[in-house]
Design a protein around this motif. Structure first.
Motif, PDB file in Angstrom:
ATOM      1  N   PRO A 197       2.070  25.469   7.243  1.00 10.51           N
ATOM      2  CA  PRO A 197       1.210  26.592   7.648  1.00 10.51           C
ATOM      3  C   PRO A 197       1.204  27.670   6.560  1.00 10.51           C
ATOM      4  O   PRO A 197       2.260  28.064   6.062  1.00 10.51           O
ATOM      5  N   VAL A 198       0.013  28.136   6.194  1.00  9.68           N
ATOM      6  CA  VAL A 198      -0.112  29.171   5.166  1.00  9.68           C
ATOM      7  C   VAL A 198      -0.460  30.508   5.794  1.00  9.68           C
ATOM      8  O   VAL A 198       0.280  31.483   5.659  1.00  9.68           O
ATOM      9  N   THR A 199      -1.589  30.567   6.488  1.00 11.04           N
ATOM     10  CA  THR A 199      -1.974  31.809   7.158  1.00 11.04           C
ATOM     11  C   THR A 199      -2.965  31.542   8.275  1.00 11.04           C
ATOM     12  O   THR A 199      -3.801  30.641   8.167  1.00 11.04           O
ATOM     13  N   LEU A 200      -2.831  32.300   9.341  1.00 14.00           N
ATOM     14  CA  LEU A 200      -3.830  32.327  10.400  1.00 14.00           C
ATOM     15  C   LEU A 200      -4.934  33.241   9.892  1.00 14.00           C
ATOM     16  O   LEU A 200      -4.745  34.449   9.772  1.00 14.00           O
ATOM     17  N   ALA A 201      -6.080  32.666   9.565  1.00 13.57           N
ATOM     18  CA  ALA A 201      -7.143  33.433   8.911  1.00 13.57           C
ATOM     19  C   ALA A 201      -7.909  34.302   9.902  1.00 13.57           C
ATOM     20  O   ALA A 201      -7.982  35.530   9.747  1.00 13.57           O
ATOM     21  N   VAL A 202      -8.498  33.672  10.917  1.00 13.85           N
ATOM     22  CA  VAL A 202      -9.289  34.416  11.896  1.00 13.85           C
ATOM     23  C   VAL A 202      -9.083  33.822  13.279  1.00 13.85           C
ATOM     24  O   VAL A 202      -8.625  32.690  13.431  1.00 13.85           O
ATOM     25  N   ILE A 203      -9.446  34.602  14.278  1.00 14.55           N
ATOM     26  CA  ILE A 203      -9.509  34.123  15.660  1.00 14.55           C
ATOM     27  C   ILE A 203     -10.968  34.163  16.094  1.00 14.55           C
ATOM     28  O   ILE A 203     -11.664  35.161  15.862  1.00 14.55           O
ATOM     29  N   SER A 204     -11.415  33.061  16.685  1.00 22.73           N
ATOM     30  CA  SER A 204     -12.755  33.014  17.275  1.00 22.73           C
ATOM     31  C   SER A 204     -12.573  33.269  18.766  1.00 22.73           C
ATOM     32  O   SER A 204     -12.256  32.347  19.529  1.00 22.73           O
ATOM     33  N   PRO A 205     -12.723  34.519  19.196  1.00 22.72           N
ATOM     34  CA  PRO A 205     -12.400  34.843  20.588  1.00 22.72           C
ATOM     35  C   PRO A 205     -13.314  34.132  21.577  1.00 22.72           C
ATOM     36  O   PRO A 205     -14.507  33.936  21.331  1.00 22.72           O
ATOM     37  N   GLY A 206     -12.717  33.737  22.686  1.00 21.32           N
ATOM     38  CA  GLY A 206     -13.464  33.051  23.732  1.00 21.32           C
ATOM     39  C   GLY A 206     -13.686  33.972  24.917  1.00 21.32           C
ATOM     40  O   GLY A 206     -12.972  34.957  25.111  1.00 21.32           O
ATOM     41  N   VAL A 207     -14.669  33.636  25.715  1.00 20.98           N
ATOM     42  CA  VAL A 207     -14.996  34.435  26.894  1.00 20.98           C
ATOM     43  C   VAL A 207     -15.257  33.499  28.067  1.00 20.98           C
ATOM     44  O   VAL A 207     -15.796  32.405  27.903  1.00 20.98           O
ATOM     45  N   MET A 208     -14.833  33.918  29.247  1.00 22.66           N
ATOM     46  CA  MET A 208     -15.092  33.157  30.466  1.00 22.66           C
ATOM     47  C   MET A 208     -16.402  33.642  31.058  1.00 22.66           C
ATOM     48  O   MET A 208     -16.580  34.839  31.292  1.00 22.66           O
ATOM     49  N   VAL A 209     -17.328  32.696  31.269  1.00 24.27           N
ATOM     50  CA  VAL A 209     -18.652  33.050  31.778  1.00 24.27           C
ATOM     51  C   VAL A 209     -18.983  32.229  33.007  1.00 24.27           C
ATOM     52  O   VAL A 209     -18.516  31.097  33.167  1.00 24.27           O
ATOM     53  N   VAL A 210     -19.805  32.804  33.883  1.00 19.88           N
ATOM     54  CA  VAL A 210     -20.262  32.111  35.089  1.00 19.88           C
ATOM     55  C   VAL A 210     -21.779  32.220  35.178  1.00 19.88           C
ATOM     56  O   VAL A 210     -22.406  33.074  34.542  1.00 19.88           O
ATOM     57  N   HIS A 211     -22.366  31.342  35.981  1.00 20.51           N
ATOM     58  CA  HIS A 211     -23.798  31.459  36.265  1.00 20.51           C
ATOM     59  C   HIS A 211     -24.014  32.688  37.155  1.00 20.51           C
ATOM     60  O   HIS A 211     -23.187  32.971  38.034  1.00 20.51           O
ATOM     61  N   PRO A 212     -25.084  33.437  36.946  1.00 20.68           N
ATOM     62  CA  PRO A 212     -25.304  34.661  37.733  1.00 20.68           C
ATOM     63  C   PRO A 212     -25.369  34.465  39.243  1.00 20.68           C
ATOM     64  O   PRO A 212     -25.180  35.427  40.003  1.00 20.68           O
ATOM     65  N   SER A 213     -25.629  33.243  39.688  1.00 21.14           N
ATOM     66  CA  SER A 213     -25.680  33.003  41.135  1.00 21.14           C
ATOM     67  C   SER A 213     -24.293  33.020  41.772  1.00 21.14           C
ATOM     68  O   SER A 213     -24.175  33.141  42.995  1.00 21.14           O
ATOM     69  N   ILE A 214     -23.257  32.892  40.943  1.00 23.32           N
ATOM     70  CA  ILE A 214     -21.885  32.978  41.473  1.00 23.32           C
ATOM     71  C   ILE A 214     -21.589  34.451  41.735  1.00 23.32           C
ATOM     72  O   ILE A 214     -21.586  35.268  40.813  1.00 23.32           O
ATOM     73  N   PRO A 215     -21.335  34.833  42.971  1.00 23.88           N
ATOM     74  CA  PRO A 215     -21.223  36.254  43.333  1.00 23.88           C
ATOM     75  C   PRO A 215     -19.874  36.887  42.972  1.00 23.88           C
ATOM     76  O   PRO A 215     -19.146  37.384  43.831  1.00 23.88           O
ATOM     77  N   VAL A 216     -19.552  36.865  41.684  1.00 18.42           N
ATOM     78  CA  VAL A 216     -18.298  37.464  41.225  1.00 18.42           C
ATOM     79  C   VAL A 216     -18.581  38.281  39.971  1.00 18.42           C
ATOM     80  O   VAL A 216     -19.463  37.931  39.175  1.00 18.42           O
ATOM     81  N   LYS A 217     -17.841  39.361  39.794  1.00 21.08           N
ATOM     82  CA  LYS A 217     -18.032  40.230  38.630  1.00 21.08           C
ATOM     83  C   LYS A 217     -16.794  40.323  37.746  1.00 21.08           C
ATOM     84  O   LYS A 217     -16.832  40.939  36.685  1.00 21.08           O
ATOM     85  N   ASN A 218     -15.685  39.713  38.191  1.00 22.43           N
ATOM     86  CA  ASN A 218     -14.456  39.732  37.402  1.00 22.43           C
ATOM     87  C   ASN A 218     -13.612  38.517  37.768  1.00 22.43           C
ATOM     88  O   ASN A 218     -13.959  37.749  38.672  1.00 22.43           O
ATOM     89  N   ALA A 221     -20.522  37.406  31.866  1.00 18.34           N
ATOM     90  CA  ALA A 221     -19.204  37.349  31.237  1.00 18.34           C
ATOM     91  C   ALA A 221     -18.194  38.084  32.105  1.00 18.34           C
ATOM     92  O   ALA A 221     -18.467  39.193  32.572  1.00 18.34           O
ATOM     93  N   LEU A 222     -17.032  37.462  32.314  1.00 21.02           N
ATOM     94  CA  LEU A 222     -16.005  38.056  33.174  1.00 21.02           C
ATOM     95  C   LEU A 222     -14.858  38.672  32.387  1.00 21.02           C
ATOM     96  O   LEU A 222     -14.379  39.757  32.716  1.00 21.02           O
ATOM     97  N   ALA A 223     -14.383  37.955  31.357  1.00 20.12           N
ATOM     98  CA  ALA A 223     -13.219  38.424  30.603  1.00 20.12           C
ATOM     99  C   ALA A 223     -13.074  37.594  29.344  1.00 20.12           C
ATOM    100  O   ALA A 223     -13.582  36.467  29.267  1.00 20.12           O
ATOM    101  N   VAL A 224     -12.361  38.139  28.361  1.00 22.79           N
ATOM    102  CA  VAL A 224     -12.033  37.344  27.182  1.00 22.79           C
ATOM    103  C   VAL A 224     -10.745  36.580  27.482  1.00 22.79           C
ATOM    104  O   VAL A 224      -9.894  37.042  28.252  1.00 22.79           O
ATOM    105  N   VAL A 225     -10.613  35.400  26.887  1.00 23.06           N
ATOM    106  CA  VAL A 225      -9.512  34.515  27.257  1.00 23.06           C
ATOM    107  C   VAL A 225      -8.313  34.598  26.306  1.00 23.06           C
ATOM    108  O   VAL A 225      -7.291  33.963  26.545  1.00 23.06           O
ATOM    109  N   GLY A 226      -8.434  35.358  25.235  1.00 21.87           N
ATOM    110  CA  GLY A 226      -7.340  35.466  24.281  1.00 21.87           C
ATOM    111  C   GLY A 226      -6.188  36.313  24.791  1.00 21.87           C
ATOM    112  O   GLY A 226      -6.272  36.969  25.839  1.00 21.87           O
ATOM    113  N   ALA A 227      -5.129  36.318  24.008  1.00 19.48           N
ATOM    114  CA  ALA A 227      -3.943  37.101  24.371  1.00 19.48           C
ATOM    115  C   ALA A 227      -4.200  38.602  24.274  1.00 19.48           C
ATOM    116  O   ALA A 227      -3.542  39.400  24.946  1.00 19.48           O
ATOM    117  N   LYS A 228      -5.155  38.992  23.432  1.00 18.07           N
ATOM    118  CA  LYS A 228      -5.482  40.408  23.244  1.00 18.07           C
ATOM    119  C   LYS A 228      -6.981  40.603  23.384  1.00 18.07           C
ATOM    120  O   LYS A 228      -7.761  39.675  23.241  1.00 18.07           O
TER     121      LYS A 228
END
Length: 327
Positions: free
Chosen positions: A121-142, A224-231
């Motif tokens: 391992p040399v270096t962790l260059a970048v993080i491609s952050p992920g997000v949890m998403v739902v279809h708008p018909s799902i009645p949840v906001k978080n 979009a509900l939340a990002v899935v990363g540690a930060k």
């Protein structure tokens, strides 16, 4: 019998020879690189790993005055590229640019190399952050509301991924394990179709990168509900993490990182890490990559090595829980 003086002379000769060898090795490290470098990229041209690797390669060429030649070797979850680098001469002239999937492959396929030992391992260059998403018909906001909604409908909600054993699959599998939810996994042949069917309402929820989902959730086609990363990510500063939203300890980061063949001289690895990190931490470069949905890191070797080692056990546990095994 050898005299004391002769023994002393022989000892001095050994010390002098060792010092010369060490000096030559140091000089070689300091002079690195003296010829072109090949960067083997584990994914196909056009994706995030490819564009990040080529960008870093271009900057290294400008700084060092030596060409960095991109060599895409996609396939087998990145294992083809990783094996090529693991088998390369440990002289600093073959690099690997790959993603977090490198730490998943040992849990789902049999490998002819050991990514924990045969790659440096040399270096962790970048993080491609992920997000949890739902279809708008799902009645949840978080996330808390999603958990409550899914618990009331065990087995009824479907989640998609880019394939069996993919990062998306195991991220959602970890989420269901940590929350005790029962959801049905639907694997697709790629990230794009897995998102398309969430937009179409055939799938309830998925996890994907910010860059691939933002056009949909900013126009109301997804929620979009939340990002899935540690930060939290600067790409979506207003969004909490899944951990902050009711699942303490949850954190999944898709990262892009640089590796060398195992056994490469430490000095070469340090020089490469320091140069790449210096580039990534420049304010204009950070801004450029952030526009592409990427968080720059440029970690030290030690920091990345610790994180890298821990990822293998984490994903092995998740893979076993969903019935995956090396084949």
């Amino acid at each position: 019998m050898e005299s004391f003086a002769a023994r002393g002379s022989r000892a001095l000769l050994i010390l002098w020879t060792s010092a010369c060898a060490a000096g030559a090795a140091h000089a070689q490290t300091v002079a690195y690189p003296t010829k072109s470098i090949r960067m083997i990229i584990a994914l196909a041209p056009g994706g995030g790993v490819d564009t990040t690797g080529r960008f870093i390669g271009q900057k290294l060429s400008q700084i060092w005055g030596q060409s960095v030649v991109a060599d895409n070797r996609p396939g087998a979850g990145g294992a083809i590229a990783a094996e090529a680098v693991a088998r390369a001469a440990p002289d600093g002239y073959t690099l690997l640019m790959t993603s977090a999937g490198l730490t998943i492959t040992p849990s789902i396929m049999k490998l002819s190399y050991d990514p924990a030992k045969d790659l440096l391992p040399v270096t962790l260059a970048v993080i491609s952050p992920g997000v949890m998403v739902v279809h708008p018909s799902i009645p949840v906001k978080n996330v808390k509301e999603l958990i409550a909604f899914a618990k009331a409908r065990p087995g009824e909600l479907f989640y998609s991924s880019s394939g069996q054993g993919s990062g998306q699959h195991l991220a959602m599998a970890l989420f269901t394990q940590m929350t005790g939810l029962k959801m049905t996994h639907v694997p697709y042949k790629g990230t794009a179709p897995s998102i398309t069917d969430v937009v179409g309402g055939r799938i309830a929820v998925t996890v994907a990168s910010v860059i691939s989902t933002r056009p949909m959730f900013t126009t109301g086609k997804l929620r979009a509900l939340a990002v899935v990363g540690a930060k939290r990510t600067p790409a979506l500063p207003e969004f909490p993490t899944v951990a902050e939203s009711g699942v303490p300890g949850f954190g999944v980061d898709n990262w892009y990182a640089l590796f060398l063949p195992g056994g490469t001289d430490k000095g070469i690895a340090v020089k490469l890490q320091e140069t790449v990190s210096r580039v990534l931490l420049e304010p204009d470069i950070r801004k450029l990559l952030l526009a592409q949905g990427l968080d720059t890191v440029g970690s030290s070797q030690e920091e990345f090595a610790r994180m890298y080692a821990g990822e293998f056990a984490k994903w092995a546990k998740v893979a076993r829980a969903v019935g995956l095994q090396p084949n």
